[in-house]
Design a protein around this motif. Structure first.
Motif, short mmCIF file in Angstrom:
data_model
loop_
_atom_site.label_atom_id
_atom_site.label_comp_id
_atom_site.label_asym_id
_atom_site.label_seq_id
_atom_site.Cartn_x
_atom_site.Cartn_y
_atom_site.Cartn_z
N CYS A 8 0.84 -1.21 0.00
CA CYS A 8 0.00 0.00 0.00
C CYS A 8 0.88 1.26 0.00
O CYS A 8 0.56 2.24 -0.67
CB CYS A 8 -0.94 0.00 1.20
N CYS A 66 -5.49 -1.74 7.64
CA CYS A 66 -5.83 -2.27 6.31
C CYS A 66 -7.29 -2.01 5.94
O CYS A 66 -7.59 -1.67 4.79
CB CYS A 66 -5.55 -3.76 6.25
N CYS A 124 0.02 -10.26 2.80
CA CYS A 124 -1.27 -9.55 2.87
C CYS A 124 -2.43 -10.53 2.93
O CYS A 124 -3.52 -10.16 3.36
CB CYS A 124 -1.43 -8.61 1.67
S1 SF4 Z 1 -3.43 -5.80 2.95
FE1 SF4 Z 1 -2.91 -4.16 4.36
S2 SF4 Z 1 -0.67 -4.18 4.37
FE2 SF4 Z 1 -1.29 -5.32 2.57
S3 SF4 Z 1 -1.28 -3.79 0.96
FE3 SF4 Z 1 -3.37 -3.92 1.75
S4 SF4 Z 1 -3.47 -2.33 3.26
FE4 SF4 Z 1 -1.32 -2.67 2.88
#
Ligand code: SF4
Length: 393
Positions: A269, A337, A356
């Motif tokens: 992210c 998240c 993730c």
């Molecule tokens: S799951 Fe959480 S840590 Fe992974 S990219 Fe999405 S927001 Fe970021």
């Protein structure tokens, strides 16, 4: 290093008492939860109130304990005086004692999960400084706490404390000031008298000496406990650890753990928002705030954070510098998240990134910690393979 440090901190040359004096007063145990006498009491409190690790980390009943625990940690970083001495609740009630006792345990767990010995030392110092301030005026508990940490200690009829020479010599090198140098002290028959000064009482001097021993026992205990932090626990504590580490990073440039996270540890992210900005995509407000907050938490200087925005369609040096400065100064913590997904700032789909996909993944700081731990483990494994394949002499 860690094993060596533990040995040093628990060195048998430190003349600690062979026996711990009794202390059963619950108010005193809640006030000084680091005491060895508090261990069975807190265990009994946990069992009587149905408190286990899950309750401590997430249970609604201990929300206030966690809040006070976080305040203990903020004081560790922010206050020169150490942890705030006043309890958050009334420790003359059972609820107040639970709140105070478990706030200490929660703070210790978070500190251990940071796996950073400098942070542990800083926290032990802050808790010991709190104890010193309390003990200097708590004449009821001073004797029993003194007998817990000092092998030879006595109170003369004239109201002056005397400490055994061996204890004094062992403790004093870590205290600055001419009054703590042996040639300037009143030493007789193996005892050092702690004389009253106009603004420094005999009790306050004893409390100062105790601070050193208390710090060392808190520190050595936490270093030993660090070994109990497994990956699951580290992930569950990633957010409060990130909060403390972010605070430290904001106050000093030398990096520790999360704040030393390299690019390879950044979550998708964070990379996603950086990439979009570099491609002149107009990232939404949530994504921008998230990037500022996580950049601070991973220890990036604010100028580097401003640089991320340079290609944005609406970039203005002065406005972005002001906004990033605001995020850093007010120590924003990055969103979790679910909020990032809701605001279209999470770029991954199932199968894109195995971390993730984990069911425990609910915060980008957990991603950073997991990456760091994997790298560390990989380095250890490679070392083992190398040493196994090295030819014998
Ligand atoms: S799951 Fe959480 S840590 Fe992974 S990219 Fe999405 S927001 Fe970021």
């Amino acid at each position: 290093m860690t094993a060596l440090m533990v040995r040093m901190l628990t060195s048998p040359s430190v003349p600690m008492p062979m026996q711990t004096p009794d202390l059963e007063d619950e108010v005193s145990l809640a006030r000084y939860p680091f005491l060895p006498q508090a261990v069975p009491w807190i265990a009994q409190l946990a069992s009587a109130n149905g408190i286990d690790l899950d309750v401590l980390l997430d249970g609604g009943a201990l929300e206030l304990s966690r809040r006070r625990g976080r305040m203990r940690l903020i004081d560790t970083v922010d206050s020169d005086e150490g942890v705030e001495a006043a309890a958050m609740g009334d420790i003359h009630t059972e609820n107040g004692r639970v709140l105070e006792a478990f706030s200490y345990y929660y703070a210790r767990l978070v500190i251990c999960a940071s796996e950073d010995e400098r942070l542990i030392s800083r926290w032990a110092q802050a808790e010991a400084a709190r104890a010193e301030r309390l003990l200097a005026v708590d004449l009821d508990n001073l004797p029993v706490v003194a007998e817990t940490y000092i092998s030879q200690i006595r109170l003369k009829e004239n109201g002056l404390w005397q400490i055994g020479l061996k204890d004094f010599i062992e403790i004093c090198p870590s205290i600055s000031g001419a009054r703590w140098r042996l040639p300037n002290c009143d030493v007789k028959d193996g005892w050092v008298t702690l004389h009253e000064e106009r603004t420094y009482s005999s009790s306050s001097k004893l409390a100062r000496l105790l601070r050193e021993r208390i710090k060392r026992t808190i520190q050595s205990g936490a270093i030993v406990k660090m070994a109990d932090i497994n990956t699951d626990l580290a992930m569950r504590l990633a957010e409060p650890v990130g909060m403390v580490v972010g605070l430290v990073a904001a106050r000093q440039s030398d990096a520790i753990e999360i704040s030393s996270a390299g690019k390879e540890d950044w979550p998708p992210c964070m990379r996603g928002v950086i990439g979009q900005l570099a491609d002149a995509v107009n990232v939404n407000h949530y994504g921008r705030v998230f990037l500022g907050a996580i950049s601070r938490t991973v220890g990036l200087p604010r100028e580097n954070c401003v640089d991320f925005f340079r290609a944005a369609p609406d970039f203005s040096e002065s406005v972005t510098t002001y906004q990033v400065g605001h995020l850093y100064d007010h120590e924003y913590t990055p969103s979790g998240c679910s909020k990032l997904k809701l605001n279209h700032n999470c770029p991954v789909l199932k199968g894109d990134d195995s971390l993730c996909d984990q069911i425990w993944m609910d915060h980008p700081l957990k991603y950073v910690r997991a990456k760091q731990r994997r790298r560390k483990q990989q380095a250890v494994n490679e070392e083992v393979v190398e040493s196994n394949s090295a030819p014998d002499d």
